[in-house]
Design an enzyme around this catalytic site. Structure first.
Site, short mmCIF file in Angstrom:
data_model
loop_
_atom_site.label_atom_id
_atom_site.label_comp_id
_atom_site.label_asym_id
_atom_site.label_seq_id
_atom_site.Cartn_x
_atom_site.Cartn_y
_atom_site.Cartn_z
N PRO A 146 0.58 -26.70 -25.16
CA PRO A 146 0.56 -26.49 -26.60
C PRO A 146 0.63 -27.85 -27.29
O PRO A 146 1.48 -28.67 -26.93
CB PRO A 146 1.84 -25.68 -26.86
CG PRO A 146 2.67 -25.81 -25.65
CD PRO A 146 1.82 -26.24 -24.52
N MET A 147 -0.27 -28.11 -28.22
CA MET A 147 -0.22 -29.40 -28.95
C MET A 147 -0.57 -29.18 -30.42
O MET A 147 -1.65 -28.69 -30.74
CB MET A 147 -1.20 -30.40 -28.33
CG MET A 147 -0.70 -30.99 -27.02
SD MET A 147 -1.79 -32.27 -26.39
CE MET A 147 -3.14 -31.30 -25.75
N CYS A 172 10.47 -29.10 -28.35
CA CYS A 172 9.99 -30.05 -29.37
C CYS A 172 11.12 -30.99 -29.77
O CYS A 172 12.20 -30.55 -30.17
CB CYS A 172 9.48 -29.28 -30.59
SG CYS A 172 8.97 -30.42 -31.89
N GLY A 198 4.00 -33.47 -18.02
CA GLY A 198 4.35 -34.84 -18.39
C GLY A 198 3.61 -35.85 -17.57
O GLY A 198 3.81 -35.97 -16.36
N ARG A 240 -1.92 -34.61 -23.20
CA ARG A 240 -2.67 -35.72 -23.80
C ARG A 240 -3.97 -36.07 -23.07
O ARG A 240 -4.94 -36.48 -23.70
CB ARG A 240 -1.76 -36.94 -23.92
CG ARG A 240 -0.69 -36.76 -24.98
CD ARG A 240 0.40 -37.77 -24.89
NE ARG A 240 1.20 -37.59 -23.67
CZ ARG A 240 2.23 -38.35 -23.33
NH1 ARG A 240 2.58 -39.35 -24.12
NH2 ARG A 240 2.91 -38.12 -22.23
C1 LIG Z 1 -0.15 -34.33 -30.43
C2 LIG Z 1 0.87 -33.55 -29.65
C3 LIG Z 1 1.34 -32.34 -30.14
C4 LIG Z 1 2.27 -31.60 -29.41
N1 LIG Z 1 2.67 -30.38 -29.89
C5 LIG Z 1 3.44 -29.58 -29.10
C6 LIG Z 1 3.70 -28.22 -29.46
O1 LIG Z 1 3.23 -27.73 -30.51
N2 LIG Z 1 4.47 -27.48 -28.62
C7 LIG Z 1 4.98 -27.98 -27.44
O2 LIG Z 1 5.66 -27.27 -26.71
N3 LIG Z 1 4.75 -29.25 -27.09
C8 LIG Z 1 3.96 -30.04 -27.86
N4 LIG Z 1 3.64 -31.29 -27.44
C9 LIG Z 1 4.12 -31.74 -26.12
C10 LIG Z 1 3.07 -31.42 -25.04
O3 LIG Z 1 2.89 -30.04 -24.92
C11 LIG Z 1 3.49 -32.01 -23.68
O4 LIG Z 1 4.73 -31.46 -23.33
C12 LIG Z 1 3.62 -33.51 -23.71
O5 LIG Z 1 2.54 -34.12 -24.40
C13 LIG Z 1 3.70 -34.08 -22.29
O6 LIG Z 1 2.55 -33.74 -21.54
P1 LIG Z 1 1.32 -34.77 -21.33
O7 LIG Z 1 1.91 -36.03 -20.75
O8 LIG Z 1 0.39 -34.07 -20.39
O9 LIG Z 1 0.73 -35.03 -22.67
C14 LIG Z 1 2.76 -32.07 -28.17
C15 LIG Z 1 2.29 -33.30 -27.69
C16 LIG Z 1 1.35 -34.02 -28.39
C17 LIG Z 1 0.84 -35.33 -27.83
#
Ligand SMILES: Cc1cc2nc3c(=O)[nH]c(=O)nc-3n(C[C@H](O)[C@H](O)[C@H](O)COP(=O)(O)O)c2cc1C
Length: 331
Positions: A18-19, A102, A205, A229
């Site tokens: 979720p992002m 979050c 992560g 990301r």
């Molecule tokens: C732009 C952005 C928005 C995010 N929004 C959410 C969200 O709405 N809900 C959530 O659980 N995590 C959110 N996250 C966290 C990501 O879901 C994820 O846990 C975090 O980016 C680590 O994973 P990654 O290294 O693969 O990016 C967000 C991260 C980013 C970069």
């Protein structure tokens, strides 16, 4: 092979994280086409939903083609969360996910998101109440703990499982870390290694190469990887990970034509969904990655990210295709 409730998933599924402002229906659809096995909406405020705030309600939209899809909600108030479950159910998701991760101040200060990591009893009772309030599978996304001194994720995960949570995705950082440092997957592996755990444990992560995904599977023994990301402006990441798992080699990166086509479709789907203005605006953040690595690209990128009208952005795509059509990307 892991299951979320009755939803059968393939071996080591890849989940789109979720992002906020990223995982909207157009982007989720593109990731799904490129191999994401489960996709999640961005987090949606339970308080916004029960007030019928237009912005929150719009986030409930889902396309049939992206299933299985989870709608993620956040909040700390039991009544609001239960009412939100009823609202969310009407959109017909396959899963409802609770955001307990979050780290942002305005969320945490209300006890929601990662704020709840300071009150594990509340985290568990909220999850239990939500599980009992719906037939849909409830999943949880969280972090290792509030800070490095309070990592109790093994116990927390087990308690969530015991009240009926159907899968848990764990970001290998604490709230205090925000996004700093490296994600630590060791505590996530401890959750998985707990003999009492039987629900899927997904790692999250810093998975930004196929090798990292493989490490999460083979060295840490997790049930799947949630990817954030690395997918922004690069929905091909899912396909590339799967190709690597299958062949041990890297897939050829998408050609310019594939990138331009994806960017076009992304923009068009966004406009169809949100209208011209928002569609143009909210697709901007993806372009840098779609076209990463092309030299002397600034002029075109600027046109894509500053134009207010889709006709100009589409024109920029045509110009890129014409000028850089033969450019060879390296993986
Ligand atoms: C732009 C952005 C928005 C995010 N929004 C959410 C969200 O709405 N809900 C959530 O659980 N995590 C959110 N996250 C966290 C990501 O879901 C994820 O846990 C975090 O980016 C680590 O994973 P990654 O290294 O693969 O990016 C967000 C991260 C980013 C970069």
């Amino acid at each position: 092979m892991p299951k979320i409730g009755d939803i059968q998933l393939p071996d080591f599924p890849l989940l789109l994280a979720p992002m906020e402002d990223v995982s909207d229906p157009p982007f989720r659809a593109l990731c799904k086409e490129q191999g994401a096995d489960v996709v999640y909406t961005e987090f949606i405020s339970s308080e916004g939903l029960i007030r019928d705030a237009a912005k929150s309600v719009m986030k409930l939209d889902i396309y049939e083609k992206e299933r299985p899809v989870g709608i993620q909600i956040f909040g700390a108030n039991l009544d609001s969360m239960l009412q939100s479950v009823e609202i969310v159910e009407k959109s017909g998701p396959d899963i409802i996910d609770i955001n307990f991760g979050c780290p942002v101040k305005k969320v945490v200060s209300k006890g929601a998101g990662a704020g709840i990591l300071k009150d594990i009893d509340l985290m568990v009772s909220l999850t239990k109440a939500m599980v009992e309030h719906t037939k849909l599978p409830i999943t949880v996304k969280t972090r290792l703990g509030w800070d490095s001194d309070s990592i109790k994720i093994v116990e927390v995960a087990e308690r969530l499982q015991d009240v009926g949570c159907k899968a848990i995705s764990i970001h290998g950082r604490t709230r205090v870390q925000m996004y700093k440092g490296e994600a630590d997957w060791r505590p996530i592996a401890e959750v998985k290694n707990n003999q009492r755990m039987h629900i899927p444990v997904f790692g999250n992560g810093d998975v930004d190469t196929p090798e990292m995904a493989m490490k999460m599977r083979d060295e840490y023994g997790l049930d799947g990887a949630m990817i954030g990301r690395a997918s922004i402006g690069y929905p091909w990441f899912f396909k590339e990970v799967k190709h690597y798992f299958k062949t041990g080699t890297h897939a050829a990166p998408p050609t310019m034509e594939e990138r331009v086509q994806a960017a076009r479709r992304h923009l068009q789907m966004a406009i169809d969904w949100k209208g011209e203005q928002l569609g143009v605006f909210e697709t901007r953040r993806h372009y840098t990655n779609y076209f990463k690595g092309i030299p002397n690209f600034k002029e075109y990128r600027m046109k894509m990210v500053t134009s207010d009208h889709s006709v100009d952005v589409f024109e920029a795509f045509d110009e890129v295709m014409e000028k850089f059509g033969d450019f060879e990307f390296v993986s």
